[in-house]
Motif scaffolding. Structure first.
Motif, PDB file in Angstrom:
ATOM      1  N   MET A   1      75.334  66.580 103.543  1.00 22.61           N
ATOM      2  CA  MET A   1      73.924  66.807 103.757  1.00 22.61           C
ATOM      3  C   MET A   1      73.375  65.923 104.853  1.00 22.61           C
ATOM      4  O   MET A   1      72.294  66.147 105.323  1.00 22.61           O
ATOM      5  N   GLY A   2      74.082  64.889 105.195  1.00 14.69           N
ATOM      6  CA  GLY A   2      73.593  63.997 106.230  1.00 14.69           C
ATOM      7  C   GLY A   2      72.552  63.036 105.702  1.00 14.69           C
ATOM      8  O   GLY A   2      71.849  63.330 104.757  1.00 14.69           O
ATOM      9  N   GLY A   3      72.496  61.885 106.288  1.00 14.56           N
ATOM     10  CA  GLY A   3      71.530  60.888 105.850  1.00 14.56           C
ATOM     11  C   GLY A   3      71.950  60.273 104.530  1.00 14.56           C
ATOM     12  O   GLY A   3      73.008  60.544 104.002  1.00 14.56           O
ATOM     13  N   THR A   4      71.089  59.435 104.010  1.00 13.16           N
ATOM     14  CA  THR A   4      71.382  58.800 102.735  1.00 13.16           C
ATOM     15  C   THR A   4      70.167  58.889 101.821  1.00 13.16           C
ATOM     16  O   THR A   4      69.054  59.123 102.282  1.00 13.16           O
ATOM     17  N   THR A   5      70.414  58.721 100.551  1.00 15.84           N
ATOM     18  CA  THR A   5      69.340  58.599  99.575  1.00 15.84           C
ATOM     19  C   THR A   5      69.649  57.381  98.718  1.00 15.84           C
ATOM     20  O   THR A   5      70.803  57.002  98.553  1.00 15.84           O
ATOM     21  N   GLU A   6      68.617  56.775  98.190  1.00 15.84           N
ATOM     22  CA  GLU A   6      68.782  55.550  97.426  1.00 15.84           C
ATOM     23  C   GLU A   6      69.461  55.809  96.084  1.00 15.84           C
ATOM     24  O   GLU A   6      70.294  55.043  95.646  1.00 15.84           O
ATOM     25  N   THR A   7      69.095  56.882  95.414  1.00 12.02           N
ATOM     26  CA  THR A   7      69.635  57.210  94.104  1.00 12.02           C
ATOM     27  C   THR A   7      69.760  58.722  93.978  1.00 12.02           C
ATOM     28  O   THR A   7      69.203  59.476  94.779  1.00 12.02           O
ATOM     29  N   ASP A   9      68.332  60.369  91.741  1.00 11.14           N
ATOM     30  CA  ASP A   9      66.972  60.836  91.442  1.00 11.14           C
ATOM     31  C   ASP A   9      66.197  61.142  92.717  1.00 11.14           C
ATOM     32  O   ASP A   9      65.480  62.141  92.798  1.00 11.14           O
ATOM     33  N   VAL A  10      66.340  60.273  93.720  1.00 10.70           N
ATOM     34  CA  VAL A  10      65.653  60.497  94.995  1.00 10.70           C
ATOM     35  C   VAL A  10      66.209  61.754  95.668  1.00 10.70           C
ATOM     36  O   VAL A  10      65.451  62.566  96.219  1.00 10.70           O
ATOM     37  N   LEU A  11      67.520  61.945  95.591  1.00 15.86           N
ATOM     38  CA  LEU A  11      68.129  63.150  96.159  1.00 15.86           C
ATOM     39  C   LEU A  11      67.549  64.395  95.503  1.00 15.86           C
ATOM     40  O   LEU A  11      67.169  65.350  96.192  1.00 15.86           O
ATOM     41  N   MET A  12      67.454  64.397  94.181  1.00 18.32           N
ATOM     42  CA  MET A  12      66.906  65.557  93.468  1.00 18.32           C
ATOM     43  C   MET A  12      65.441  65.790  93.842  1.00 18.32           C
ATOM     44  O   MET A  12      65.018  66.925  94.033  1.00 18.32           O
ATOM     45  N   GLN A  13      64.670  64.719  93.947  1.00 11.75           N
ATOM     46  CA  GLN A  13      63.263  64.855  94.340  1.00 11.75           C
ATOM     47  C   GLN A  13      63.155  65.489  95.720  1.00 11.75           C
ATOM     48  O   GLN A  13      62.325  66.373  95.945  1.00 11.75           O
ATOM     49  N   LEU A  20      64.982  68.815 102.170  1.00 10.97           N
ATOM     50  CA  LEU A  20      66.338  68.937 102.707  1.00 10.97           C
ATOM     51  C   LEU A  20      66.706  70.378 103.040  1.00 10.97           C
ATOM     52  O   LEU A  20      67.864  70.677 103.326  1.00 10.97           O
ATOM     53  N   ASP A  21      65.724  71.274 103.017  1.00 10.41           N
ATOM     54  CA  ASP A  21      66.003  72.684 103.268  1.00 10.41           C
ATOM     55  C   ASP A  21      66.696  72.924 104.609  1.00 10.41           C
ATOM     56  O   ASP A  21      67.589  73.762 104.706  1.00 10.41           O
ATOM     57  N   ALA A  22      66.312  72.185 105.629  1.00 18.76           N
ATOM     58  CA  ALA A  22      66.938  72.369 106.940  1.00 18.76           C
ATOM     59  C   ALA A  22      68.428  72.021 106.896  1.00 18.76           C
ATOM     60  O   ALA A  22      69.242  72.677 107.535  1.00 18.76           O
ATOM     61  N   GLN A  23      68.779  70.998 106.113  1.00 20.99           N
ATOM     62  CA  GLN A  23      70.172  70.569 106.033  1.00 20.99           C
ATOM     63  C   GLN A  23      71.028  71.478 105.151  1.00 20.99           C
ATOM     64  O   GLN A  23      72.229  71.592 105.366  1.00 20.99           O
ATOM     65  N   ALA A  32      71.208  76.017  94.082  1.00 19.21           N
ATOM     66  CA  ALA A  32      72.664  75.838  94.048  1.00 19.21           C
ATOM     67  C   ALA A  32      73.047  74.399  94.390  1.00 19.21           C
ATOM     68  O   ALA A  32      73.971  73.830  93.784  1.00 19.21           O
ATOM     69  N   GLN A  33      72.354  73.783  95.318  1.00 25.92           N
ATOM     70  CA  GLN A  33      72.635  72.395  95.682  1.00 25.92           C
ATOM     71  C   GLN A  33      72.290  71.446  94.544  1.00 25.92           C
ATOM     72  O   GLN A  33      73.017  70.489  94.270  1.00 25.92           O
ATOM     73  N   VAL A  34      71.187  71.714  93.860  1.00 20.27           N
ATOM     74  CA  VAL A  34      70.787  70.885  92.722  1.00 20.27           C
ATOM     75  C   VAL A  34      71.833  70.999  91.613  1.00 20.27           C
ATOM     76  O   VAL A  34      72.259  69.995  91.032  1.00 20.27           O
ATOM     77  N   VAL A  35      72.265  72.210  91.322  1.00 18.56           N
ATOM     78  CA  VAL A  35      73.281  72.414  90.283  1.00 18.56           C
ATOM     79  C   VAL A  35      74.582  71.716  90.666  1.00 18.56           C
ATOM     80  O   VAL A  35      75.187  71.022  89.845  1.00 18.56           O
ATOM     81  N   SER A  36      75.007  71.854  91.908  1.00 17.11           N
ATOM     82  CA  SER A  36      76.237  71.206  92.359  1.00 17.11           C
ATOM     83  C   SER A  36      76.149  69.693  92.245  1.00 17.11           C
ATOM     84  O   SER A  36      77.084  69.032  91.779  1.00 17.11           O
ATOM     85  N   ALA A  37      75.035  69.121  92.659  1.00 12.42           N
ATOM     86  CA  ALA A  37      74.861  67.669  92.588  1.00 12.42           C
ATOM     87  C   ALA A  37      74.842  67.192  91.141  1.00 12.42           C
ATOM     88  O   ALA A  37      75.429  66.161  90.801  1.00 12.42           O
TER      89      ALA A  37
END
Length: 74
Positions: A1-7, A9-13, A20-23, A32-37
């Protein structure tokens, strides 16, 4: 997905907010991305749980019960 997230939870938010739609290829791929994560995170924790128990750490369910007595059915 590129970039980083702190947790996670932040990724899901960010995913749910559409940040993150562009990525990920647009809003149609968001769920689908939420389910995979979520599945990857659960699998990682489940794979590590036996070793954690050997070191004396309690189960996550016990931790939640300690934090919020009565919140988890026994």
């Amino acid at each position: 997905m590129g970039g980083t997230t702190e947790t996670i939870d932040v990724l899901m938010q960010k995913l749910y907010a559409g940040q993150l739609d562009a990525q990920i290829g647009g809003p149609y791929f968001r769920q689908a991305q939420v389910v995979s994560a979520t599945l990857a995170t659960c699998a990682a924790f489940l794979a590590k749980e036996p070793l954690a128990r050997q070191t004396g750490f309690g189960r996550y369910r016990e931790f939640i019960s300690e934090l919020f007595p009565g919140a988890v059915a026994q």
